[in-house]
Structures are given as C-alpha cells and as structure tokens.
Design a protein around this motif. Structure first.
Motif, mmCIF file in Angstrom:
data_model
loop_
_atom_site.group_PDB
_atom_site.id
_atom_site.type_symbol
_atom_site.label_atom_id
_atom_site.label_comp_id
_atom_site.label_asym_id
_atom_site.label_seq_id
_atom_site.Cartn_x
_atom_site.Cartn_y
_atom_site.Cartn_z
ATOM 1 N N ALA A 1 0.835 -1.211 0.000
ATOM 2 C CA ALA A 1 0.000 0.000 0.000
ATOM 3 C C ALA A 1 0.867 1.259 0.000
ATOM 4 C CB ALA A 1 -0.929 -0.004 1.218
ATOM 5 N N ALA A 2 1.953 1.234 0.758
ATOM 6 C CA ALA A 2 2.851 2.396 0.803
ATOM 7 C C ALA A 2 3.519 2.629 -0.545
ATOM 8 C CB ALA A 2 3.897 2.208 1.894
ATOM 9 N N VAL A 3 3.924 1.554 -1.193
ATOM 10 C CA VAL A 3 4.578 1.670 -2.498
ATOM 11 C C VAL A 3 3.586 2.162 -3.551
ATOM 12 C CG1 VAL A 3 5.625 0.327 -4.371
ATOM 13 C CG2 VAL A 3 6.372 -0.017 -2.018
ATOM 14 N N MET A 4 2.366 1.689 -3.489
ATOM 15 C CA MET A 4 1.369 2.016 -4.508
ATOM 16 C C MET A 4 0.569 3.278 -4.184
ATOM 17 S SD MET A 4 2.044 -0.309 -6.610
ATOM 18 C CE MET A 4 0.755 -0.055 -7.793
ATOM 19 N N ALA A 5 0.888 3.932 -3.092
ATOM 20 C CA ALA A 5 0.154 5.140 -2.703
ATOM 21 C C ALA A 5 0.251 6.214 -3.783
ATOM 22 C CB ALA A 5 0.706 5.673 -1.381
ATOM 23 N N GLU A 6 -0.747 7.057 -3.809
ATOM 24 C CA GLU A 6 -0.761 8.142 -4.793
ATOM 25 C C GLU A 6 0.464 9.040 -4.622
ATOM 26 O OE1 GLU A 6 -3.766 11.737 -5.726
ATOM 27 O OE2 GLU A 6 -4.673 9.736 -5.619
ATOM 28 N N GLN A 7 0.828 9.278 -3.373
ATOM 29 C CA GLN A 7 2.039 10.052 -3.074
ATOM 30 C C GLN A 7 2.904 9.214 -2.124
ATOM 31 O OE1 GLN A 7 0.823 13.857 -1.556
ATOM 32 N NE2 GLN A 7 0.003 14.519 -3.515
ATOM 33 N N PRO A 8 3.736 8.331 -2.670
ATOM 34 C CA PRO A 8 4.541 7.445 -1.828
ATOM 35 C C PRO A 8 5.471 8.223 -0.894
ATOM 36 C CG PRO A 8 4.692 6.811 -4.147
ATOM 37 C CD PRO A 8 3.983 8.113 -4.092
ATOM 38 N N GLU B 1 8.792 7.872 1.306
ATOM 39 C CA GLU B 1 9.978 7.031 1.434
ATOM 40 C C GLU B 1 10.139 6.496 2.856
ATOM 41 O OE1 GLU B 1 14.839 7.162 0.968
ATOM 42 O OE2 GLU B 1 13.656 8.812 0.152
ATOM 43 N N ALA B 2 9.909 7.331 3.852
ATOM 44 C CA ALA B 2 10.077 6.893 5.240
ATOM 45 C C ALA B 2 9.112 5.754 5.583
ATOM 46 C CB ALA B 2 9.879 8.070 6.192
ATOM 47 N N THR B 3 7.870 5.871 5.123
ATOM 48 C CA THR B 3 6.878 4.819 5.383
ATOM 49 C C THR B 3 7.269 3.527 4.676
ATOM 50 O OG1 THR B 3 5.137 6.482 5.589
ATOM 51 C CG2 THR B 3 4.438 4.217 5.180
ATOM 52 N N ILE B 4 7.699 3.645 3.426
ATOM 53 C CA ILE B 4 8.112 2.463 2.669
ATOM 54 C C ILE B 4 9.272 1.768 3.369
ATOM 55 C CG2 ILE B 4 9.166 1.678 0.507
ATOM 56 C CD1 ILE B 4 7.516 3.936 -0.883
ATOM 57 N N ARG B 5 10.268 2.548 3.755
ATOM 58 C CA ARG B 5 11.439 1.956 4.444
ATOM 59 C C ARG B 5 11.053 1.349 5.791
ATOM 60 N NH1 ARG B 5 16.121 2.798 1.930
ATOM 61 N NH2 ARG B 5 16.213 4.431 0.344
ATOM 62 N N ALA B 6 10.162 1.994 6.514
ATOM 63 C CA ALA B 6 9.741 1.468 7.819
ATOM 64 C C ALA B 6 9.011 0.135 7.653
ATOM 65 C CB ALA B 6 8.848 2.479 8.532
ATOM 66 N N GLU B 7 8.113 0.050 6.673
ATOM 67 C CA GLU B 7 7.383 -1.207 6.450
ATOM 68 C C GLU B 7 8.315 -2.303 5.931
ATOM 69 O OE1 GLU B 7 4.546 -2.247 7.445
ATOM 70 O OE2 GLU B 7 3.953 -0.299 8.221
ATOM 71 N N ALA B 8 9.245 -1.932 5.067
ATOM 72 C CA ALA B 8 10.206 -2.921 4.564
ATOM 73 C C ALA B 8 11.073 -3.447 5.705
ATOM 74 C CB ALA B 8 11.081 -2.306 3.469
ATOM 75 N N ALA B 9 11.495 -2.563 6.599
ATOM 76 C CA ALA B 9 12.305 -2.982 7.746
ATOM 77 C C ALA B 9 11.498 -3.879 8.686
ATOM 78 C CB ALA B 9 12.828 -1.760 8.496
#
Length: 153
Positions: free
Chosen positions: A97-104, A106-114
């Motif tokens: 969801a973070a990757v596909m967000a309308e306005q991704p 980076e901090a959220t993507i990295r936090a979820e990946a971690a």
C-alpha cells in the motif's frame, strides 16, 4: 559432511515445509483486497517450494516413526508461526500500500520494509531451531539427500 551443513539442510527443509504451512494458513484467511488474488507471485513461489518439498519427502522414504516425530515437532511449534505469519502478511500488505500510494512516502516504505524484514528474520530463527530438532530424527542418508536437493536449487 559437517554437522553444521547437515543442520542447515534440515533447517532449510523444515523452513520450506513451515513456510508452506504458513502460506496455506494465510491463503485461507479473509482479505480486504481480493481483487489481486490471481497472479500472486509470492504464492506461486510458495506453491513451487511446496511441490519441491513434497517430491523430496517422497525421496526420503521416511519411516512411520520419523513421520510421527516430525509431525510432533511441527505441531509443537505451530502456535509460534501463526502470529508470525499474520504479522508478515500485515507488513507485506502495508508495504504494498505504501509503495502504490498516490504520493509514496519514502520513510513509510522503508519502515514497512524494515518491519517485514524483522518478521522474516524471526521466522528464519524459528525455522533454524526447528531444523535442528528435525535433523535429529533423520538418518545420515536422508540428510545427504536434502543437501543434494538444496545444491540443485
């Protein structure tokens, strides 16, 4: 063959089986995003792993006693994997969801990946522990077959 390599092979076999159980359990859970059910690459990967594990299981010619002991080992750890599988699935969905967000972000993507990586690490540690227990049930020849199977992959 070193004891470490044999333990690793047993751990990998157990990992394949346990991930298969986790994936099977996860597939049966209701999802909010059912539109992406077809063509799920992770599930195709898991099905391939399960198919290889089944083929290897046939080659190992486990005795009835070994089957009972391995089943008991897996059953003893089953409760440990349910919350880990659920957490991994939740983080995978949040990452998607973070990757596909309308306005991704980076901090959220990295936090979820971690967070997903952390859960996968927890699963790997648990699988390694179970692999050690499972290896004690197998013969040297069965461990050799597992090593060969892993080398072919």
């Amino acid at each position: 063959m070193t004891a470490r390599r044999a333990m690793l092979a047993g751990g990998i076999l157990t990992a394949v089986v346990l991930i298969g159980f986790a994936a099977t359990w996860a597939v049966g859970q209701p999802t909010a995003d059912t539109k992406d059910e077809p063509g799920r690459p992770f599930m195709r990967l898991m099905r391939g792993q399960i198919a290889r594990a089944i083929a290897l299981k046939e080659e190992l010619h486990l005795t009835d006693e070994q089957r009972v002991e391995l089943h008991a080992i897996l059953a003893a750890h089953k409760a440990q994997f349910r919350p880990l599988a659920a957490e991994a699935i939740a983080h995978k969905r949040a990452l998607r969801a973070a990757v596909m967000a309308e306005q991704p972000d980076e901090a959220t993507i990295r936090a979820e990946a971690a967070a997903l990586g952390e859960v996968m690490g927890d699963i790997a540690v648990a699988v390694a522990e179970i692999g050690g227990e499972a290896r004690e049930v197998l013969t040297a020849e069965q461990v050799r077959l597992i090593d060969e199977s892993m080398a072919q992959r």
